[in-house]
Write a protein that holds these residues in place. Structure first.
Motif, mmCIF file in Angstrom:
data_model
loop_
_atom_site.group_PDB
_atom_site.id
_atom_site.type_symbol
_atom_site.label_atom_id
_atom_site.label_comp_id
_atom_site.label_asym_id
_atom_site.label_seq_id
_atom_site.Cartn_x
_atom_site.Cartn_y
_atom_site.Cartn_z
ATOM 1 N N LEU A 1 47.876 55.564 43.996
ATOM 2 C CA LEU A 1 47.510 54.421 43.150
ATOM 3 C C LEU A 1 48.257 53.164 43.597
ATOM 4 O O LEU A 1 47.688 52.064 43.628
ATOM 5 N N TRP A 2 49.518 53.333 43.926
ATOM 6 C CA TRP A 2 50.309 52.194 44.408
ATOM 7 C C TRP A 2 49.746 51.677 45.737
ATOM 8 O O TRP A 2 49.674 50.465 45.954
ATOM 9 N N LEU B 1 44.354 46.300 47.490
ATOM 10 C CA LEU B 1 43.507 45.357 46.766
ATOM 11 C C LEU B 1 44.194 44.000 46.630
ATOM 12 O O LEU B 1 43.539 42.953 46.683
ATOM 13 N N LYS B 2 45.499 44.018 46.449
ATOM 14 C CA LYS B 2 46.247 42.759 46.375
ATOM 15 C C LYS B 2 46.169 42.007 47.692
ATOM 16 O O LYS B 2 45.963 40.779 47.712
ATOM 17 N N ILE C 1 41.201 55.395 43.410
ATOM 18 C CA ILE C 1 41.729 55.117 42.075
ATOM 19 C C ILE C 1 41.114 56.067 41.051
ATOM 20 O O ILE C 1 41.815 56.610 40.187
ATOM 21 N N HIS D 1 38.850 52.562 48.053
ATOM 22 C CA HIS D 1 39.870 52.465 47.002
ATOM 23 C C HIS D 1 39.293 52.647 45.594
ATOM 24 O O HIS D 1 40.012 53.056 44.681
ATOM 25 N N SER E 1 46.626 51.826 46.681
ATOM 26 C CA SER E 1 45.393 51.107 46.363
ATOM 27 C C SER E 1 45.701 49.735 45.779
ATOM 28 O O SER E 1 45.026 48.751 46.093
ATOM 29 N N TRP E 2 46.710 49.685 44.932
ATOM 30 C CA TRP E 2 47.131 48.404 44.339
ATOM 31 C C TRP E 2 47.511 47.412 45.446
ATOM 32 O O TRP E 2 47.059 46.260 45.431
ATOM 33 N N LEU E 3 48.323 47.844 46.394
ATOM 34 C CA LEU E 3 48.765 46.949 47.466
ATOM 35 C C LEU E 3 47.597 46.530 48.354
ATOM 36 O O LEU E 3 47.517 45.371 48.785
#
Length: 211
Positions: A190-191, A197-198, A138, A134, A193-195
């Protein structure tokens, strides 16, 4: 500022238009086939990510690579290479590509050498399930989005003299669709990767609470 080219009404589906669109389709098919072979152990979602990444790298190397070379030794407009024909067609929508605008060439240098490398590294990271997946994803997406912004924003600020928006083919297919894909897909990744990492953060927090 006067436009650098004369805006024209296109003759739809000329031979070069058809060849250019066919080349794009073949690049996608090649990326799809390779992704199915390399990503057979990946999830369905990640296989589609691989399709995009391979298509992305193929386009950068086989289409934009020749543009960079032609721009460093001359211009697309003065080249008699067959590789110049798709760019001469696209140049009807954005004249800067015909005359190898320095900003465009500088961005394409990064795109061909950096973005292609990042896409291929990311393919490896996904297939091998590497921890840096990720981070690379990103980085690549930000590069793609920044490249798109810097491709069009300078021309917008001076009234878009180089963009031919008088015909739907040039506006909606050449400018909006073919450039918009490199905005929508990186945004989706990107979304993702965000999910991811969250989820990783929440999992770590849950483990801490258990301990």
């Amino acid at each position: 500022m006067d436009p650098v080219f004369e805006k024209e009404i296109p003759h739809f589906f000329t031979p070069i238009t058809g060849y250019s669109l066919l080349a794009c389709a073949l690049q996608f098919v090649v990326g799809y086939i390779i992704a199915q072979i390399l990503g057979k152990k990946c999830s369905g979602t990640d296989r589609w990510v691989l399709v995009w990444l391979l298509y992305d790298a193929i386009v950068h190397i086989t289409l934009e690579g020749p543009f960079v070379y032609m721009s460093l030794v001359g211009t697309v407009a003065t080249s008699d290479s067959i590789a110049a024909e798709p760019w001469k067609e696209y140049g009807k929508a954005d004249g800067r590509w015909l005359h190898s605008d320095p900003t465009i060439v500088a961005l394409e240098l990064l795109t061909v050498f950096l973005d292609s490398l990042l896409a291929l590294v990311l393919v490896y990271a996904i297939i091998k399930d590497k921890h840096y997946r990720h981070f690379i994803q990103i980085t690549l997406c930000v590069c793609e989005l920044y490249g798109g912004w810097m491709t069009f924003c300078p021309d917008w600020l001076v009234g878009s003299p180089n963009l031919n928006t008088d015909n739907w083919l040039y506006l909606w297919v050449y400018l909006v669709f073919f450039n918009g894909v490199w905005v929508v897909v990186p945004g989706i990744l990107l979304w993702q990767s965000w999910l991811s990492l969250k989820l990783l953060h929440n999992t770590r927090q849950g483990k801490k609470k258990i301990q």
